[in-house]
Structures are given as C-alpha cells and as structure tokens.
Design a protein around this motif. Structure first.
Motif, PDB file in Angstrom:
ATOM      1  N   GLN A  20     -67.503 -48.585  78.814  1.00  0.00           N
ATOM      2  CA  GLN A  20     -68.522 -47.987  79.671  1.00  0.00           C
ATOM      3  C   GLN A  20     -69.410 -49.065  80.280  1.00  0.00           C
ATOM      4  N   TRP A  21     -69.776 -50.037  79.478  1.00  0.00           N
ATOM      5  CA  TRP A  21     -70.632 -51.115  79.975  1.00  0.00           C
ATOM      6  C   TRP A  21     -69.931 -51.898  81.073  1.00  0.00           C
ATOM      7  N   ILE A  65     -64.991 -41.804  81.639  1.00  0.00           N
ATOM      8  CA  ILE A  65     -64.996 -42.141  80.211  1.00  0.00           C
ATOM      9  C   ILE A  65     -66.329 -41.835  79.538  1.00  0.00           C
ATOM     10  N   SER A  66     -67.382 -41.597  80.329  1.00  0.00           N
ATOM     11  CA  SER A  66     -68.702 -41.324  79.750  1.00  0.00           C
ATOM     12  C   SER A  66     -69.054 -39.845  79.696  1.00  0.00           C
ATOM     13  N   TRP A  67     -68.451 -39.028  80.556  1.00  0.00           N
ATOM     14  CA  TRP A  67     -68.905 -37.660  80.769  1.00  0.00           C
ATOM     15  C   TRP A  67     -68.917 -36.830  79.490  1.00  0.00           C
ATOM     16  N   SER A  68     -67.869 -36.931  78.692  1.00  0.00           N
ATOM     17  CA  SER A  68     -67.750 -36.089  77.495  1.00  0.00           C
ATOM     18  C   SER A  68     -68.163 -36.810  76.218  1.00  0.00           C
ATOM     19  N   ASP A  69     -68.626 -38.041  76.345  1.00  0.00           N
ATOM     20  CA  ASP A  69     -69.022 -38.824  75.177  1.00  0.00           C
ATOM     21  C   ASP A  69     -70.463 -38.481  74.786  1.00  0.00           C
ATOM     22  N   LYS A  70     -70.637 -37.876  73.613  1.00  0.00           N
ATOM     23  CA  LYS A  70     -71.974 -37.472  73.178  1.00  0.00           C
ATOM     24  C   LYS A  70     -72.846 -38.668  72.801  1.00  0.00           C
ATOM     25  N   ALA A  72     -72.713 -41.641  74.608  1.00  0.00           N
ATOM     26  CA  ALA A  72     -72.436 -42.547  75.721  1.00  0.00           C
ATOM     27  C   ALA A  72     -73.511 -43.615  75.845  1.00  0.00           C
ATOM     28  N   LEU A  73     -73.107 -44.767  76.361  1.00  0.00           N
ATOM     29  CA  LEU A  73     -74.068 -45.848  76.600  1.00  0.00           C
ATOM     30  C   LEU A  73     -75.182 -45.356  77.515  1.00  0.00           C
ATOM     31  N   ILE A  74     -74.807 -44.762  78.641  1.00  0.00           N
ATOM     32  CA  ILE A  74     -75.718 -44.029  79.521  1.00  0.00           C
ATOM     33  C   ILE A  74     -75.016 -42.738  79.892  1.00  0.00           C
ATOM     34  N   SER A  75     -75.596 -41.614  79.520  1.00  0.00           N
ATOM     35  CA  SER A  75     -74.924 -40.335  79.721  1.00  0.00           C
ATOM     36  C   SER A  75     -75.101 -39.832  81.154  1.00  0.00           C
ATOM     37  N   PRO A  76     -73.993 -39.643  81.895  1.00  0.00           N
ATOM     38  CA  PRO A  76     -74.108 -39.083  83.249  1.00  0.00           C
ATOM     39  C   PRO A  76     -74.567 -37.624  83.243  1.00  0.00           C
ATOM     40  N   GLN A  77     -74.529 -36.979  82.077  1.00  0.00           N
ATOM     41  CA  GLN A  77     -74.980 -35.592  81.976  1.00  0.00           C
ATOM     42  C   GLN A  77     -76.473 -35.461  82.315  1.00  0.00           C
ATOM     43  N   ALA A 212     -83.343 -46.476  80.312  1.00  0.00           N
ATOM     44  CA  ALA A 212     -82.291 -47.416  80.710  1.00  0.00           C
ATOM     45  C   ALA A 212     -81.830 -47.142  82.143  1.00  0.00           C
ATOM     46  N   ILE A 213     -81.712 -45.856  82.499  1.00  0.00           N
ATOM     47  CA  ILE A 213     -81.294 -45.497  83.857  1.00  0.00           C
ATOM     48  C   ILE A 213     -82.326 -45.970  84.880  1.00  0.00           C
ATOM     49  N   PHE A 214     -83.600 -45.689  84.610  1.00  0.00           N
ATOM     50  CA  PHE A 214     -84.654 -46.106  85.537  1.00  0.00           C
ATOM     51  C   PHE A 214     -84.655 -47.624  85.719  1.00  0.00           C
TER      52      PHE A 214
END
Length: 277
Positions: A20-21, A65-70, A72-77, A212-214
């Motif tokens: 993911q990174w 690879i991130s969408w369903s990962d609970k 996730a490094l940064i969750s797109p959800q 982290a997103i910001f």
C-alpha cells in the motif's frame, strides 16, 4: 519532543503495509512528475501523459489493495464521509493557492517590477507574520464559536485578495505586499480550522488516518500549486511577445480565484454550523 510530548494512548504493535505504501508513493510521485512537465513537453508525450497514466494506475492499485483492508495504511473508506472529503478538498485548494502565490510574487517583483533580489526575498515576510497571528486568533475563535466562523472569515479574506489581484494586475510591489497580507491572513484563519473541522467528522479511531491524509495531501497540494504557477508562467513566456511573467501570473490569479470561490461554497455547505462538543 522527548521531554515535552506525553504518550497518552497505549502503544500498539503494527505491521507496515509495504504494498500500500509503495503503490501510493508511486502514484503521488508520478502524478507530480506529469504535472510539472506540461510546460516543457507535449501533453501526449511520455514525460507528461506517461507519468500521469502510471500515476493513475498506481492509485487504482492502491485503492484495490486497500479498500477491504480493515487495518489499511490509509483507508480509502474514509473518503465516503462527504463532510470530511469536501473539507479536505477545500484544505488542498487553499494550499495550492498559497504555494502558487508564494512562488509567483518573488519572481514577479524581479521580472515585472524590476525590483532587487533582496526585495523579492522580503516581499512575502509581512504576510507570513500575519498568517501566524491569524492562525492563533482562529484557534481562539474555533474553541469559542466552532470552526465555521474562522473558516468563512478566512476564505472571504483570501477571496477578496484574489479578486483585487485580478482587477489591479499588473501589481506594484506595495500592492503585492498588501494583497499578500490580506490573502495570507485569511489563509491563516481557515487552513488549520479546515483540518480540525474535517478531523472532527471522523471517529476517534480514525483520527490518526485522517491526520495522515491531511498531511500527505498538504505536501502534494503545495507541490501542485508551485507546478501550476510555474507551468502557466512558462506557457505564457513561450507564447507571448510581451512580458510572459505578468501574463502567466494573471492566468494563475484567475485559476486561483476559481479555486477559492469553490472553497467558499464548500465551506458554506459542508462546515457544520454548530460547535462540536
């Protein structure tokens, strides 16, 4: 930090998601490389379109690879939260405009107004001081009245400055100082408040990811703002007989005006009216 920052949450052992990174890093780097080469190469060339396509593909891989990962490094959800996403967009637009102006004005003073190098270096200093003061004031207002008031005041101040830049251009050096003070004061009022307001819309469990997103997109937006200004100025210099720097700067002012108008709409619609508890 060692002496003054207290660890208030229990430490947890986490596993770094290298896939993911890497995919996200490649996406951001390639998109930036593509944007920064538009002025020099054809849009359909490999240095531009090639990097943009590679960046988009890497971004889609990250989403996959991130969408369903609970974990996730940064969750797109998190982007499904509309208030969070729209305030994040406003935050990024503010950063794009700020870095674009910070890039333009020192060049403008030298190439258009024929000012000295030292003047070009000092021209943004008063704005930086006002930014710091207004950021502190915004924090006080946010604590007492909520985020909406400092955000709206700040966006309107920045918008007023950009309107005047478009009307008054070409700008004298003193006009640049005054307008940048007005813009940067408004930026100081709204920028940190947008981040705080956006994070408040998330659950406490997601605050670290939201932060982290910001911060990630703040860096990307700042680079994009510089690339935008540099590209428009370069295009103007390559295609106009007159002063390309002045013409490219005027184009940039117009684009930034549109971005901050959008920011005002986003702030009015998506920043909560009531103070969060």
């Amino acid at each position: 930090g060692i002496y003054s920052i207290r660890q208030i949450n229990p430490l947890q052992k986490v596993k770094i998601k290298y896939g993911q990174w890497l995919s996200l890093a490649v996406a951001l780097v390639c998109l930036m490389l593509g944007f920064t080469r538009i002025a020099k190469y054809s849009f359909l060339s490999v240095p531009v379109l090639g990097f943009l396509v590679l960046g988009i593909i890497s971004l889609l891989i990250w989403l996959k690879i991130s969408w369903s990962d609970k974990e996730a490094l940064i969750s797109p959800q998190l982007f499904k939260n509309l208030r969070f996403s729209m305030q994040l967009i406003a935050y990024c637009f503010a950063k794009i405009a700020t870095l674009a102006l910070g890039f333009i004005f020192p060049i403008y003073v030298q190439a258009v107004n024929h000012g000295s190098v030292s003047l070009a270096g000092w021209i943004t200093f008063p704005g930086a001081v006002i930014n710091a003061l207004m950021a502190a004031l915004a924090g006080k207002l946010l604590d007492k009245k909520g985020a909406r008031l400092p955000i709206i005041i700040g966006v309107i101040a920045s918008l007023t400055s950009l309107i005047l830049m478009n009307i008054l251009a070409p700008l004298s050096s003193i006009a640049i100082v005054l307008l940048y003070v007005l813009y940067y004061g408004g930026y100081g009022m709204c920028f940190g408040s947008l981040m705080t307001s956006g994070l408040i819309t998330l659950s406490k469990a997601n605050h670290a990811q939201g932060n982290a997103i910001f911060n990630t997109l703040q860096q990307f937006s700042g680079a994009l703002g510089t690339a935008l200004a540099g590209t428009l100025i370069a295009i103007a210099q390559n295609n106009h007989v007159g002063n390309g720097t002045a013409i490219g700067s005027k184009w940039t002012f117009m684009v930034l005006l549109v971005l901050i108008i959008v920011n005002l709409v986003l702030a009015l619609v998506f920043v909560p009216k009531k103070k969060s508890k």
